[in-house]
Design an enzyme around this catalytic site. Structure first.
Site, mmCIF file in Angstrom:
data_model
loop_
_atom_site.group_PDB
_atom_site.id
_atom_site.type_symbol
_atom_site.label_atom_id
_atom_site.label_comp_id
_atom_site.label_asym_id
_atom_site.label_seq_id
_atom_site.Cartn_x
_atom_site.Cartn_y
_atom_site.Cartn_z
ATOM 1 N N ILE B 629 38.462 0.138 20.652
ATOM 2 C CA ILE B 629 37.474 0.729 21.223
ATOM 3 C C ILE B 629 37.038 1.878 19.923
ATOM 4 O O ILE B 629 38.154 2.907 19.714
ATOM 5 C CB ILE B 629 37.257 1.440 22.719
ATOM 6 C CG1 ILE B 629 37.606 0.261 23.270
ATOM 7 C CG2 ILE B 629 36.180 1.706 22.346
ATOM 8 C CD1 ILE B 629 36.820 -1.030 22.685
ATOM 9 N N PRO B 632 34.510 5.707 22.663
ATOM 10 C CA PRO B 632 34.375 4.955 23.242
ATOM 11 C C PRO B 632 32.358 5.490 24.393
ATOM 12 O O PRO B 632 32.287 4.263 24.745
ATOM 13 C CB PRO B 632 35.044 5.357 24.790
ATOM 14 C CG PRO B 632 35.910 6.182 23.074
ATOM 15 C CD PRO B 632 35.526 6.420 22.163
ATOM 16 N N GLN B 638 26.942 0.401 24.692
ATOM 17 C CA GLN B 638 26.708 -0.625 24.219
ATOM 18 C C GLN B 638 26.986 -1.780 24.787
ATOM 19 O O GLN B 638 26.219 -3.288 25.384
ATOM 20 C CB GLN B 638 27.350 -1.109 22.347
ATOM 21 C CG GLN B 638 27.215 -2.088 21.879
ATOM 22 C CD GLN B 638 26.387 -2.195 21.492
ATOM 23 O OE1 GLN B 638 25.049 -2.025 21.612
ATOM 24 N NE2 GLN B 638 26.037 -4.047 20.463
ATOM 25 N N GLU B 705 27.998 -8.626 22.245
ATOM 26 C CA GLU B 705 27.206 -10.060 22.040
ATOM 27 C C GLU B 705 28.015 -10.053 23.473
ATOM 28 O O GLU B 705 28.031 -10.502 24.719
ATOM 29 C CB GLU B 705 28.195 -11.159 21.664
ATOM 30 C CG GLU B 705 28.113 -11.016 20.131
ATOM 31 C CD GLU B 705 26.561 -10.853 19.301
ATOM 32 O OE1 GLU B 705 25.950 -11.647 20.195
ATOM 33 O OE2 GLU B 705 26.259 -10.450 18.146
#
Lengths: 161, 740
Positions: B629, B632, B638, B705
């Site tokens: 990541i 963060p 997101q 996604e």
């Protein structure tokens, strides 16, 4: 009636005189005629809130106000409120909490939050959600925006005490 | 000073521009002498244009041009298919003939000296048609399903004998699912400002893929790509709708050429529902067979999705079904339903989100039939390898996601019986589902310039529709160069910058990030090469292998003394910026060795009002295994945003078409419902620790996604848990639950 009509108004503290087409709405006037592009257009019918500006101190949907209706009135936009420092705590909190992603809804979100804090300096989260519910955001999921308004409220309270 | 830019929750570097109104989106690059264009769309859904009464409109105040197929230039429309364009079929040729293929198809464009004049003329333009009734309902008997021509995701797959195993299975579930068409509905409408200078065209245009827009417009106009420049520093939300170059971009360029002045064209919100793609409505059937102790013996997943008559839009509807579960007998089948509609396009979590809605719903259904907790059922069927590809996973943390999510959610205290949990008169349901999305890594390039002041300028075409590309790429460059963040300026959104793949498919961090890293290493190598060859340098004469970069200084290996800084090296060499570019791409051999995907587990709580049928999301926890990541703070945002996108899919978003003419009935933000602040409860996104050395040099998997995938089935499963009623269509609406 399509002939340009003269209007005189105050925009961010400055007097503006212009000839405007009677059908043009306030947001298009700000963006296209004055180049104040921080006010955005999303839905064009008063739903999404992206075009929020202040008209004589009250927030309005710029897409639901004709430019001619602003004749003789005072308009404040994100540009003016930023320069004046009125949004400092909110802007800092939005950045710190990542309460924005694409940023398109952000100026209007800030103006709406600013109005809330002016009325209610210590709103709870439910009140913030309710008040901001007319300002759409498709990116952040809103949660960080609520956090940011809470933080800004505390910062303003701290600054006054 | 050891820099740790990656992995830290830095605030976004574009924050100031966005909170002050200073960020400029496509429509905000007004040009001198600019005129305004407004698109006129077809008011029939199929047929032929008979007559366009341009003469009257041309005389209206301020009107400079009325352009239709009758007078538009014949354009080259050379072949071009970028990574986000359908591989099969041919794109709409705008204003090139009298055919109407779908409702809202552009049939004319008006150019006038003001937006008001253009809008007025567009409204007055009389167009008459020979209209026919279009086919727009996938359930219409006239729809003929077709197998997609060869493509990545479209192929039917089979292992074992799924149908025989289903027939023989002691426990089975068989169910059909219908998921609505969705429109991306970003906050910013599509917009293009086109300006010609001789034979060169500049487009300030909303795009998630500026290099493809450049190539597409060049192909359409039959001109060298080098003569087209696309500029888009900020995208006001995209979610896939700006991955392709839609007809309005071409119209803006046609209009600007016709009138010999710059032209601005902004689509109305209504037009955003016509010609800029949509998530296709999908029809799916899932059949599962299992042993009584919950081992899957058969998984059949058949699905079909809308497409237009002129292009095959293919998405990965069934692809996850091959590797999510261990199962010896799996069969997937995917068909397209060509109809009289515009071509769909990728919308956040494309394919996977739709396909996993069906399969994850069916798995949940199976858990009730078996009397096994749905998390436990997934554990019992967790595969050791990707059984479809017969490859190990590069990493797969799905079970860790379930463990973390279950703990944070408090899943252990769930009463498994439907309708067993209540809050006053409200029915409470807890649901869960898996999420997955592939780890793409497409060829990308970047360049870096080191300046005499010791700062770095980094450039890549790329895009930032909101997740934080500006910030994350700044972090990658700062980390690689050992510079503070404020010494790095990352720029994007220009087609003359080094080429990158589409800002979609969760591949920007992996692809562009790897390219930025490679370019930083390349500029360091270039600087070192110059330093050892430069008589003025204290490292003159050293062999290139005897020096190394330590915290932004070029030092001799084994020598504790710090060598010269970037600033000293660039200044010492005369002060001109030192530049290098580099590319990155996935190692083809690695791609054949591993199956690479991000995974997640989503837990939700809903309430259902039994009298009103009203579903409310009450809380949600998403746990994701997405590799490293980078930031963060941005990653959490997101994910929460993605979860809210899934909330929209589950309970709100649906584009309804009028069967008579294919008109999107709710083509505005008042009736196309999206989650607003009051719809969203407390949400949590968590990340499991995951190190994946295979996916790309940064070890990142992408988040945009996978964060949406899984949310809709989790909500649908929770609605069943609350009510005991299985709704197999999305969005779940009040009318689905009036009888609970």
């Amino acid at each position: 009636m399509i002939a340009p009509t003269p209007i005189t108004l105050t925009v961010n503290g400055e007097t503006v005189a212009a000839q405007v087409e009677p059908r043009i709405h306030l947001t298009d006037f700000l963006r296209e005629n004055l180049g104040l592009t921080g006010t955005h257009i999303g839905c064009e019918h008063g739903v999404c809130g992206a075009c929020t500006v202040r008209l004589d101190g009250e927030i309005v949907r710029g897409c639901l106000v004709l430019a001619v209706q602003a004749d003789g009135k005072s308009v404040e936009t994100i540009e003016g409120l930023s320069d004046s420092g009125a949004l400092d705590e909110l802007q800092a909190a939005f950045r710190d909490r990542n309460a924005l992603q694409c940023g398109y809804c952000t100026p209007a979100m800030l103006l709406t939050a600013h109005e809330l804090l002016a009325r209610n300096p210590t709103p709870d989260r439910a009140t913030i959600r309710e008040h901001l519910s007319g300002n759409y955001c498709r990116c952040t999921g809103y949660q960080a925006i609520i956090d940011a308004v809470e933080i800004a409220a505390r910062a303003r309270a701290g600054a006054k005490s | 000073m050891t820099m740790q830019a990656i992995g830290k929750p830095h605030s976004r570097v574009d924050g100031r521009a966005k909170v002050t109104g200073g960020a400029r989106y496509a429509a905000e690059f007004n040009q001198p002498d600019q005129l305004y264009a407004v698109v006129v769309g077809s008011t029939v859904g199929l047929g032929r244009i008979l007559r366009i009464d341009a003469g009257a409109v041309a005389q209206m105040p301020g009107v400079r041009a009325v352009i239709s197929h009758l007078n538009a230039p014949r354009l080259a429309y050379q072949p071009h298919k970028g990574g986000t364009d359908p591989a099969n079929g041919e794109r709409l040729h705008v204003l090139q003939d009298d055919q109407v293929r779908f409702y809202g198809q552009p049939v004319a464009v008006i150019v006038a000296d003001s937006l008001d004049h253009a809008e007025r003329a567009a409204a007055a333009l009389a167009v008459s048609y020979a209209g026919e009734t279009p086919v727009v309902d996938p359930l219409d008997a006239k729809v003929q399903p077709v197998a997609p021509q060869a493509g990545r995701a479209g192929a039917d797959r089979s292992r074992g004998d799924a149908d025989a195993a289903f027939a023989a299975a002691p426990v089975t579930v068989e169910a059909s699912f219908d998921m609505a068409r969705e429109n991306h509905t970003p906050m910013e409408p599509h917009a293009t400002i086109a300006a010609w200078s001789g034979d060169r065209l500049t487009l300030w245009s909303k795009s998630q893929f500026v290099v493809n827009e450049q190539a597409e417009i060049a192909a359409i106009f039959g001109m060298p790509a080098a003569n087209v420049q696309v500029i888009c520093p900020f995208v006001g939300g995209g979610f896939g709708t700006s991955l392709r170059t839609w007809p309005h971009v071409t119209l803006a360029a046609i209009a600007a050429r016709q009138v010999g002045r710059p032209v601005k064209l902004v689509l109305t919100r209504r037009q955003m529902f016509h010609t800029t793609g949509h998530r296709p409505r999908t029809l799916q059937r899932v059949a599962l067979g299992a042993t009584t102790d919950g081992r899957l013996t058969s998984l059949i997943h058949e699905g079909s999705g809308e497409t237009s008559r002129y292009e095959q839009f293919v998405e990965a509807l069934t692809s996850t079904s091959g590797f999510m579960y261990s199962c010896p007998n799996v069969r997937t089948r995917y068909r397209l339903l060509p109809m009289d509609t515009g071509t769909p396009t990728f919308m956040r979590g494309p394919g996977e989100a739709s396909g996993m809605y069906a399969v994850e719903s069916a798995i949940d259904e199976l858990s009730y039939k078996l009397g096994i907790d749905p998390v436990e059922l997934r554990r019992r069927n967790e595969p050791a390898i990707d059984e479809a590809e017969k490859l190990p996973f590069s990493s797969r943390s799905l079970m860790q996601c379930y463990a973390l999510g279950a703990e944070r959610f408090g899943w252990a205290s769930r009463d498994p019986r439907p309708r067993a949990m209540r809050d006053g008169r409200l029915l409470i349901g807890w649901g869960v589902a898996s999420a997955s999305y592939p780890c793409f890594f497409s060829p990308a390039s970047a360049r870096v310039r080191l300046l005499a002041d010791g700062s770095a300028e980094v450039e890549a075409a790329s895009s930032d529709m909101g997740p934080g590309t500006y910030t994350s790429m700044t972090q990658v460059a700062a980390e690689t160069l050992s510079l503070p963040l404020d010494k790095v300026r990352f720029s994007l959104g220009r087609s003359d910058f080094p080429a990158t793949p589409s800002h979609g498919g969760s591949q920007t961090m992996s692809s562009v990030g790897s390219a930025v890293r490679a370019a930083c290493l390349a500029v360091q190598a270039e600087l070192a090469k110059r330093a050892v060859a430069d008589r003025r340098s204290q490292l003159f004469g050293a062999s290139i292998d005897s020096v190394e970069w330590r915290e932004g200084r070029l030092s001799r290996k084994g020598d504790a003394a710090a060598g010269p800084s970037y600033s000293e090296l660039v200044t010492g060499a005369g002060g001109s910026p030192v530049e290098a570019g580099a590319s990155a791409a996935r190692d083809a051999a690695i791609a054949k060795q591993y199956s690479m995907h991000a995974f997640g587990a989503v837990f939700v709580e809903v309430s259902v009002d039994p009298d009103l049928g009203l579903v409310r999301l009450r809380r949600a926890v998403g746990a994701y295994g997405a590799g490293r990541i980078v930031n963060p703070k941005l990653a959490t945002s997101q994910c929460i945003g993605g979860m809210v996108g899934g909330l929209g899919m589950a309970l709100m978003e649906r584009t309804a078409l009028d069967p008579r003419d294919g008109r999107p009935v709710n083509a505005h933000m008042g009736d196309y419902l999206v989650p607003v602040n009051l719809d969203v409860p407390h949400l949590e996104a968590h990340f499991v620790e995951e190190q994946d050395p295979h996916v790309n040099p940064l070890g990142v998997k992408g988040l945009g996604e996978v964060a949406l995938v899984g949310m809709a089935p989790a909500i649908a499963n929770a609605v069943f848990h609350a009510t005991g009623k299985r709704v197999r269509e999305l969005p779940i609406r009040i009318e689905n639950l009036l009888d609970v």
